[in-house]
Design an enzyme around this catalytic site. Structure first.
Site, PDB file in Angstrom:
ATOM      1  N   LYS A  33     -20.102   2.967 -17.544  1.00 26.10           N
ATOM      2  CA  LYS A  33     -20.430   2.822 -18.970  1.00 26.10           C
ATOM      3  C   LYS A  33     -19.608   1.728 -19.644  1.00 26.10           C
ATOM      4  O   LYS A  33     -20.122   1.002 -20.498  1.00 26.10           O
ATOM      5  CB  LYS A  33     -20.247   4.162 -19.688  1.00 26.10           C
ATOM      6  N   THR A  34     -18.318   1.609 -19.278  1.00 24.25           N
ATOM      7  CA  THR A  34     -17.483   0.574 -19.889  1.00 24.25           C
ATOM      8  C   THR A  34     -18.017  -0.807 -19.541  1.00 24.25           C
ATOM      9  O   THR A  34     -18.047  -1.720 -20.378  1.00 24.25           O
ATOM     10  CB  THR A  34     -16.025   0.712 -19.421  1.00 24.25           C
ATOM     11  N   ASP A 225     -17.948   3.927 -28.383  1.00 22.37           N
ATOM     12  CA  ASP A 225     -17.676   4.500 -27.060  1.00 22.37           C
ATOM     13  C   ASP A 225     -17.315   5.974 -27.212  1.00 22.37           C
ATOM     14  O   ASP A 225     -16.816   6.399 -28.257  1.00 22.37           O
ATOM     15  CB  ASP A 225     -16.515   3.729 -26.417  1.00 22.37           C
ATOM     16  N   GLU A 226     -17.559   6.758 -26.173  1.00 18.96           N
ATOM     17  CA  GLU A 226     -17.196   8.189 -26.152  1.00 18.96           C
ATOM     18  C   GLU A 226     -17.705   8.906 -27.413  1.00 18.96           C
ATOM     19  O   GLU A 226     -16.978   9.651 -28.080  1.00 18.96           O
ATOM     20  CB  GLU A 226     -15.673   8.352 -26.040  1.00 18.96           C
ATOM     21  N   GLN A 256     -18.950  15.643 -20.911  1.00 16.05           N
ATOM     22  CA  GLN A 256     -17.515  15.367 -20.987  1.00 16.05           C
ATOM     23  C   GLN A 256     -16.980  15.542 -22.406  1.00 16.05           C
ATOM     24  O   GLN A 256     -15.955  14.971 -22.765  1.00 16.05           O
ATOM     25  CB  GLN A 256     -17.224  13.957 -20.469  1.00 16.05           C
ATOM     26  N   ARG A 614     -12.886  13.257 -11.732  1.00 12.13           N
ATOM     27  CA  ARG A 614     -11.825  12.237 -11.677  1.00 12.13           C
ATOM     28  C   ARG A 614     -11.588  11.789 -10.236  1.00 12.13           C
ATOM     29  O   ARG A 614     -10.995  10.733 -10.000  1.00 12.13           O
ATOM     30  CB  ARG A 614     -10.489  12.778 -12.223  1.00 12.13           C
TER      31      ARG A 614
END
Length: 778
Positions: A33-34, A225-226, A256, A614
């Site tokens: 996504k980044t 973002d997020e 998340q 993770r």
């Protein structure tokens, strides 16, 4: 078309190339996504959108820095600097500094961190004569924070009878009065806390339509973002800014969303399509991070949530090893297992310490891990402990520097007015505070006019206050001609902070001196970097950077690789080849405080999903049968999340914890004669027995064997031959907790006979044979 576009998969490319209108990118864990967000910004800029018209909001300074660096590699560093990019708080602080006068604040307002706010609330509670045990400062601050993030101002609070009644029922009827006094004192001190940076921005945009129109016109393209982590206050600011052009792109993953305790509202991302009916939706479902086993295991857990967006994460990576599950007898054994496993993985696979992470639900769990790692000489680093900038000696020096920028800063003044000790006691400070409140002035202003105010302070104390005042005024003059490092160095020398720290000569004192020196180094690095990049290198800029720093941003850099220890909340956004998720027990993970509603339990499940995703190559899940809680040893039950993972993706290194062999039905004879015929009893018992035999055949035999050995040991503890007659060096044995191991040596005789055994799970152990209950398997 630029080369970077060709590096994207079809789903990523579609999201990057979409230019106008509202859009949501639902990005699964490890889906890049980044990369999509940064390339989309770069593509907008290459397509003719002015960098000054793009606003990109992140949740950490680290994320903003990384994105800016990537964008610079595509469009050039010079142009990338023109972007409005940063955390919500840093961007809104920048806007507020430009528009502060419209709200009655100075442009150089101080930003209070949590400790500053707690100190101020503590003072207010004391001045109001309230019971500090009933009005606990941190709890009051938390309540005030929740008010601000929900846009409940002081006026709104006093107009809301439900809120007032809730505080009355909690035996804290003065919460509203504390809230009002806290807001007034912050305003008088020219200070805002973190929540104010959002609340005051909302106030600015709501009360000044011209300001709103100005920033709507400036920010023609907005990227967030997020987005699943935004709270109500952030949501409203973003909606207001995007309302004119509606070129808003949000990126996030509902799976998340784990920050409800901070006010994050998952409904913001779930309802985005309702807010913008013309929205275009893009799904990034290919995971580039983890093995198939990890991805599929995580999917099998998160699918148990009912509140979620539709997506199916997948990967083309290798299948990988199954997820290892380890049961230990205690949290101490759990720590030793994790440390031994890391040690063996390092040796067997030529790995470095920084390729490992240990994740836990609560900070208290780190103790056992730390003890075990230290004994193995494995370097580690704890994230989320006391931050460098929160240490007392650092806070003291920063308070001096804050006073040079904003002498009205009441909390900074109180911290340093008698440090190092200069004979200005608590009684004098109380008198100054009362006078400041009475005259509606700051304490600094009261000191400046102390000869005109009757404070009943003796001449000697007045002289000390005047000396303090003169010292600060001299530093302010010096600050106008010296850079931030030179000013800080001057303050350290003239206040004799180092001398005060060194006076007791303890190792702790030496460490504190080193910390002060490190802060000076940090200021030097800061201004050097800022000067080289052409950014603001002033003392104000440094103090703002510190105030907005996260734990990861502010930690001292260390070239030595270390194992990372942190709570799962802190691990979000990170990745490690090997991840150990420890403490998977009911009431610990999921937390006992998060199982009252389905919404709370689903957030805990999302937290577990975050932890598991993770891991890149290998994940380990551990739980203990016993654990110390509040000084008492308590029995643990395996977490429900272990049962929710499809067993195809798991490998149990020790047998599952057996179900307790207790009758789940109350004995009917307690209430009189039982019915002659109970049709259901035998079938249920038979069904239960069949299920146990079908699912756990090895376990049933093992525990029968363990029970028989225990009976023998209780009646024949003096006869060691029952335990060691057949065991010799080289045997492969099995232990009911440690699993399989090889006997390396034997020593002692009779009841004291020991075997040194190398187990695959916990390494070498010396066990007394009469209690070890070892089974020879080879």
């Amino acid at each position: 078309m630029a080369n970077y576009i060709d590096t994207l998969n079809p789903a990523q490319k579609a999201a990057v190339l979409q230019k106008d209108g509202p859009m949501i990118i639902i990005a699964g864990a490890g889906s890049g996504k980044t990369r999509v967000l940064t390339f989309r910004i770069a593509h907008l800029m290459q397509g003719g959108v002015d960098a000054f018209n793009i606003l990109a909001l992140t949740f950490t300074n680290k994320a903003a820095r990384e994105m800016k660096e990537r964008i610079a590699s595509v469009v050039g560093a010079s142009e990338a600097k023109n972007l409005w990019m940063g955390t919500f708080h840093s961007v809104f602080a920048r806007i507020l500094r430009s528009e502060a006068d419209k709200l009655g604040f100075p442009s150089n307002f101080t930003i209070y961190d949590t400790q500053d706010s707690v100190r101020l609330i503590t003072s207010i509670i004391k001045e109001m004569g309230l019971d500090k045990d009933r009005y606990k400062p941190k709890q009051i601050l938390s309540r005030i924070s929740s008010f601000k993030n929900s846009l409940i101002t002081v006026r709104a609070y006093f107009n809301n009878s439900d809120l007032q009644e809730a505080d009355l029922m909690a035996s804290r009827p003065k919460v509203g009065d504390i809230y009002k006094e806290y807001v007034d004192r912050c305003f008088k001190s020219g200070a805002m806390d973190f929540d104010d940076l959002l609340l005051r921005t909302n106030e600015l945009l709501a009360r000044h339509p011209d300001v709103l129109a100005k920033y709507q016109d400036r920010f023609r393209y907005i990227l967030v973002d997020e987005y699943q982590d935004t709270n109500h206050s952030q949501y409203l600011i973003v909606r207001a800014l995007a309302d004119r052009f509606q070129n808003i792109c949000v990126v996030g993953d509902d799976s998340q969303s784990i920050y409800a305790f901070r006010g994050a509202n998952i409904q913001n991302i779930l309802n985005f399509q309702k807010d913008y009916p013309d929205v275009k939706t893009f799904k990034l479902e290919q995971n580039y991070r983890s093995t198939q086993n990890i991805v599929n295991a995580a999917n099998s857990v998160i699918e148990k949530n009912k509140t979620k967006l539709d997506k199916q994460v997948w990967t083309q990576n290798d299948a990988g090893e199954p997820i290892k599950v380890m049961r230990t007898i205690s949290d101490g054994e759990e720590g030793r297992y994790v440390a031994q496993s890391i040690f063996e993985n390092k040796m067997n696979n030529q790995l470095h310490n920084d390729q490992f992470a240990i994740l836990y639900r609560t900070n208290a769990q780190s103790r056992a891990m730390e003890d075990a790692l230290r004994k193995k000489d494995i370097p580690y680093k704890i994230y989320g402990g006391i931050s460098f900038y929160q240490r007392k000696e650092i806070k003291d020096l920063l308070s001096y520097l804050r006073m040079l920028i904003n002498p009205q800063d009441e909390e900074a003044l109180k911290r340093i007015i008698n440090y190092p000790a200069r004979g200005i006691g608590a009684t004098t400070i109380d008198k100054l505070t009362i006078a400041a409140n009475h005259y509606k002035k700051s304490i600094f202003e009261v000191i400046q006019h102390i000869d005109k105010i009757d404070l009943k302070i003796n001449t000697g104390t007045k002289t000390k206050l005047q000396n303090f005042l003169n010292m600060i005024l001299r530093f302010q003059i010096d600050a106008q001609k010296l850079n931030a490092f030179e000013v800080a160095d001057l303050v350290v020398k003239q206040t004799q902070l180092i001398k005060d720290l060194e006076k007791d000569g303890t190792p702790e004192a030496i460490s504190k001196v080193e910390n002060v020196q490190e802060l000076l180094n940090g200021i030097k690095d800061f201004i050097t970097d800022r000067i080289e990049t052409g950014e603001d290198a002033s003392l104000t800029a440094f103090l703002e950077d510190v105030a907005l720093a996260t734990d990861f941003d502010s930690d001292k850099k260390d070239d030595k690789p270390r194992v990372s220890l942190m709570t799962i909340h802190l691990a979000k956004g990170l990745e490690f080849p090997y991840v150990y998720i420890v403490g998977l027990e009911e009431n610990l993970f999921p937390s006992a405080m998060s199982m009252n509603t389905r919404a709370e339990l689903e957030e805990e499940r999302r937290l577990f999903y975050v932890a598991l995703t993770r891991a890149e190559k290998q994940a380990y899940l551990t739980y203990a049968q016993t654990r110390y809680r509040w000084g008492k040893l308590t029995d643990g039950e395996p977490s429900r999340f272990l049962e929710e993972i499809d067993e195809h993706f798991l490998e149990y290194l020790t047998p599952k914890t057996p179900e307790p062999s207790v009758n789940r039905f109350v004995d009917q004879s307690l209430f009189g004669d039982a019915p002659k015929k109970i049709r259901f009893q035998k079938p249920i018992q038979k069904q239960r027995q069949e299920r146990m035999e079908r699912n756990q055949p090895k376990k049933t035999e093992e525990f029968k064997s363990a029970r028989s050995l225990r009976k023998v040991s209780q009646t024949n503890t003096g006869n060691s031959n029952l335990f060691d007659n057949n065991i010799t060096v080289g045997n492969i044995v099995e232990h009911n907790r440690f699993g399989k191991g090889e006997v390396l040596s034997l020593e002692g005789n009779g009841a004291n006979k020991k075997a040194e055994i190398k187990f695959g799970t916990v390494g070498k152990k010396k066990l007394l044979l009469q209690y070890a209950k070892l089974k020879i398997i080879g």
